[in-house]
Design an enzyme around this catalytic site. Sequence first.
Site, PDB file in Angstrom:
ATOM      1  N   GLU A  74     -18.067  59.023  77.004  1.00  0.00           N
ATOM      2  CA  GLU A  74     -18.830  58.480  75.888  1.00  0.00           C
ATOM      3  C   GLU A  74     -20.298  58.862  75.934  1.00  0.00           C
ATOM      4  OE1 GLU A  74     -16.490  54.476  74.385  1.00  0.00           O
ATOM      5  OE2 GLU A  74     -18.337  54.249  75.517  1.00  0.00           O
TER       6      GLU A  74
ATOM      7  N   HIS B 167       1.535  64.587  93.881  1.00  0.00           N
ATOM      8  CA  HIS B 167       2.920  64.812  93.481  1.00  0.00           C
ATOM      9  C   HIS B 167       3.076  64.954  91.971  1.00  0.00           C
ATOM     10  CE1 HIS B 167       4.342  63.908  97.565  1.00  0.00           C
ATOM     11  NE2 HIS B 167       3.380  62.996  97.572  1.00  0.00           N
TER      12      HIS B 167
ATOM     13  N   LYS C  44     -12.881  53.707  63.736  1.00  0.00           N
ATOM     14  CA  LYS C  44     -13.017  52.263  63.531  1.00  0.00           C
ATOM     15  C   LYS C  44     -12.858  51.910  62.054  1.00  0.00           C
ATOM     16  CE  LYS C  44     -16.092  51.502  67.494  1.00  0.00           C
ATOM     17  NZ  LYS C  44     -17.441  51.056  67.916  1.00  0.00           N
TER      18      LYS C  44
END
Length: 408
Positions: free
Chosen positions: A263, A284, A398
């Site tokens: 951000e 892994h 948003k």
Amino acid sequence: MYYQKLINLQAQKSSNNIGLNTLNYLKKLRGELPLFKLVDQDNDIATIASLAAEIKSNFKDVIILGTGGSSLGGQSLYALTTAGAPRLHFHDNVDPDTFLKLFTAIDPKTAKVIAISKSGNTAETLMQLLVCLQHWQQQELEIKNHFLIITEPHENAIREVAVRHECQTLDHPTDVGGRFAVFSLVGLLPAIICGLDAHKIRAGARYVLDEISNTTEPEDCKPLLGALLQKALLSHDINQSVLMPYVDRLAVFAMWYRQLWAESIGKDGKGTTPIRAIGTVDQHSQLQLYLDGPKDKFFTVVTMEHSDNQLKVGDHDFEHSTLTIFKSKTMGQLMQAEQQATIDTLVNNNCPTRVLHLNKLDEEVMGALMMHYVVETLAMAHLLEVNPFDQPAVEESKLLTRHYLQQG
């Protein structure tokens, strides 16, 4: 408190003028940035501790609502504790199944809800809060006794809820962004509730800041050096940053870093992509790609002394060679062998690698580690010439979320 070691790093050195310019910028921030001023003082901790003591004495469970910076800092600190009561439950998403499970696992009568939203208008946190309010009301409980709100001191949606139900409300610092808020009450209240020492957390942060004040050469400023190296690596098309701690207690911290870095510096077509990995688990699942895939990653491996002898394998009569190597060995010895093997393998495969080694992990070390990454992030933003304190690109998402919810 921690040290930084660079292993066979193949990157051009940034010019000394750029480094000195950024070091001077950090020194200037040291005296001016509200976040840095916050960790220089401890007079607010007594008030936070008093509230935490009241919560601890009255509730068995504490549910913390919030997302991003309102949650990840507190979660990172909570990972340090083994305290049993009260239990902390961090909920940073709006998956309904998760909340249904929460409501069956806790008794609302003995649970406190802390809702955190800096702006007070975060859709996810508001939905979480409204759903919890409804659940507590169905139990015919006094809402104001069970709910605490943390938000900025101005009119917003979450304050309307708090006023309507007469909930206690605390002020989120207006000049400290959510992703930087771990050293404020946002991170310290959960930390103190679970028995951690907030003074030590801030002391660790101050240690890093004081090193900046006392440093005259860029290469002696560890966070700046990390930023300079990553900036230099961009010219070699190394544009991903992998943080891989070999400490389970740092698993959420790595997620906190991911938000902080992404951000703050991902703007104007610039930045590097933060990747969270955990050793040994991701040996892994990711190591094959890291070693044999595109050479576009910078690695920071966080290691630790795993010398506890409690989990030790005794003598046994197994004959298989893979079993015999565990005779008289501890789980910690395996962890240390794994982390060193990963470091050496990365280096042998010409992957630019940095090692941050911790002799221990407590509140002071965590405070220092988190402040190290705050400073490294600010330094990188300065080098890339982007504003680390805003996030303009997410506004579209948003707005669309609200639009789709209204249409549904």
